[in-house]
Design an enzyme around this catalytic site. Structure first.
Site, PDB file in Angstrom:
ATOM      1  N   HIS A 126       0.862  -1.179   0.000  1.00  0.00           N
ATOM      2  CA  HIS A 126       0.000   0.000   0.000  1.00  0.00           C
ATOM      3  C   HIS A 126       0.898   1.228   0.000  1.00  0.00           C
ATOM      4  CE1 HIS A 126      -2.848   2.975   1.668  1.00  0.00           C
ATOM      5  NE2 HIS A 126      -3.818   2.151   1.351  1.00  0.00           N
ATOM      6  N   ASP A 203       2.783  -4.553   8.051  1.00  0.00           N
ATOM      7  CA  ASP A 203       1.521  -3.843   7.856  1.00  0.00           C
ATOM      8  C   ASP A 203       0.407  -4.884   7.971  1.00  0.00           C
ATOM      9  OD1 ASP A 203      -0.792  -2.690   6.873  1.00  0.00           O
ATOM     10  OD2 ASP A 203       0.106  -1.918   5.032  1.00  0.00           O
ATOM     11  N   GLN A 206      -4.841  -5.478   6.820  1.00  0.00           N
ATOM     12  CA  GLN A 206      -5.794  -6.393   6.192  1.00  0.00           C
ATOM     13  C   GLN A 206      -5.804  -7.779   6.813  1.00  0.00           C
ATOM     14  OE1 GLN A 206      -7.968  -5.414   3.963  1.00  0.00           O
ATOM     15  NE2 GLN A 206      -7.114  -3.379   3.646  1.00  0.00           N
ATOM     16  N   LYS A 229     -10.846  -0.761  10.096  1.00  0.00           N
ATOM     17  CA  LYS A 229     -10.928  -1.972   9.276  1.00  0.00           C
ATOM     18  C   LYS A 229     -11.296  -3.189  10.124  1.00  0.00           C
ATOM     19  CE  LYS A 229      -7.507  -0.286   5.938  1.00  0.00           C
ATOM     20  NZ  LYS A 229      -8.419   0.105   4.861  1.00  0.00           N
ATOM     21  N   CYS A 367      -4.682   2.442  -3.818  1.00  0.00           N
ATOM     22  CA  CYS A 367      -3.454   2.943  -3.166  1.00  0.00           C
ATOM     23  C   CYS A 367      -2.307   1.947  -3.333  1.00  0.00           C
ATOM     24  CB  CYS A 367      -3.699   3.234  -1.687  1.00  0.00           C
ATOM     25  SG  CYS A 367      -4.851   4.580  -1.400  1.00  0.00           S
TER      26      CYS A 367
END
Length: 409
Positions: A126, A203, A206, A229, A367
């Protein structure tokens, strides 16, 4: 049917926003990779906090401040347990994944990365895990290196060893691609990096929504995710960092609560994690995030993961029946993200027609423009699944895509 122990009808009923109609049709929400909807338990927690406990934290001796401080620090402990961190001091509250990564870039990165050094990322990152490292490298005279991605959307693991060099100061890598759904082998990547004394930032924006994450098992040095999220409020997120790493890092911002004492000559900084939480924090956001975590734990993280995989398989097969549809990202290990193109129809046109059918999907580069360039497309259509999605949602998507084909026939 879904996996055992998962009551999809009950779960769906816990999310009030999903009950509405849009454009005269039942809402079909397939954009959870952008932001998740909120269960009633989170909405109730926010209302309860603002109604009964709202006050600034760490600064007052009155009862409201004491209750607010207790709720805020209890939320930190809830996140610690959720990630299986060793110590609550390893949990820093931030605004989201983006701020968490920027915090590490502005503190660890600018302290450790110098001329001729390297930062390693992947081609599926991202922008939030690309741009901060570009900024660090530009300022330091360092170089950004990139792990390539194959045609299925998997990292080319045979390239990793050569890219991890004596000049590498950090590996910053996504756990799950927001544009492809690919799940990266974080534990293996961490082991490779640590063998060369290279720290790893993950990261996790997700991944935490789809399956259990154990930061001790992964052995990563930093892990970042966003509350919104994870079906919690917007404006709250988490940076996990190993205690020794955080304690060696300078503050990110100056102001209140990140200090122990201030004179005109010198400031003594607060202990970790408060050193990184300057100013009035998002107390309600932390409370709401903790409520979201408790909700997910109540449903069952393993049951959610099973539902995710079951519905992903159902959707993958259903979409394969749409003429002219090409999936972008077919890694064998992935989560509930389906990116695709539809022949010569522009993704924005697909999204516009689906919107008229009450179907919310995402179109664009997500993104992740370098990744789009890797696959030779300017944009894709992305349908992203969550614990409240049903096979009927998928069927509605397929029906909507067939209508798109009719319109552009």
């Amino acid at each position: 049917m879904t996996g055992p122990g998962f009551d999809l009808e009950r779960v769906r009923g816990d999310f009030p926003l999903l009950r509405q109609e849009v454009r005269g049709r039942p809402l079909v929400y397939l954009d959870s990779a952008a932001t998740g909807q909120k269960p009633q338990a989170v909405l109730d927690a926010l209302t309860r906090y603002y109604t009964h406990d709202n006050a600034n934290v760490h600064r007052g001796v009155h009862i409201l401040s004491e209750r607010s401080t207790q709720a805020y620090e209890d939320a930190r402990e809830t996140v610690r347990r959720f990630l299986n961190a060793k110590d609550a001091r390893e949990i820093v509250f931030v605004r989201g994944t983006t701020e968490a990564i920027n915090l590490v870039a502005a503190t660890y990165g600018r302290k450790q990365v110098g001329p001729g050094d390297e930062v390693l990322i992947s081609a599926m990152e991202h922008h939030s895990n690309i741009v901060p490292w570009q900024m660090v490298c530009d300022a330091a005279g360092a170089k950004l290196r990139v792990i390539p991605v194959d045609d299925r959307g998997e990292l080319k693991m045979d390239a990793v060893d050569a890219l991890l060099t004596e000049r590498t100061r950090l590996l910053a890598i996504t756990h799950v691609s927001n544009a492809l759904g690919s799940i990266n082998p974080i534990k293996e990547l961490v082991a490779k990096a640590h063998a060369k004394n290279i720290p790893v930032l993950v990261d996790g924006a997700q991944s935490v929504t789809h399956f259990q994450v154990d930061v001790q098992e992964l052995d990563c040095d930093f892990f970042a995710f966003s509350g919104h999220k994870l079906f919690g409020p917007t404006g709250i997120g988490v940076l996990y960092g190993k205690l020794a790493m955080l304690e060696a890092m300078p503050p990110y911002q100056g102001g209140g609560d990140m200090i122990l004492s201030v004179t005109m000559e010198k400031t003594v900084y607060n202990r970790v994690p408060h050193r990184f939480e300057a100013g009035t924090p998002d107390m309600a956001g932390a409370v709401g995030l903790a409520a979201a975590i408790r909700y997910l734990e109540g449903v069952g993280l393993s049951a959610i993961a099973q539902h995710d995989q079951w519905l992903l398989a159902y959707a993958t097969q259903a979409l394969s029946a749409v003429p002219g549809l090409k999936l972008v990202g077919t890694a064998p290990k992935k989560t509930g993200v389906l990116s695709f193109t539809l022949e010569d129809v522009h993704p924005h046109d697909v999204g516009t027609i689906l919107d008229q059918e009450g179907i919310c999907i995402r179109t664009g580069h997500h993104c992740a423009q370098p990744l789009m360039q890797r696959f030779g497309v300017a944009a894709t259509v992305r349908a992203s699944l969550a614990l409240y999605n049903t096979p009927q949602d998928v069927d509605a998507l397929v029906k909507g895509l067939l209508k798109v084909r009719e319109v552009f026939a």
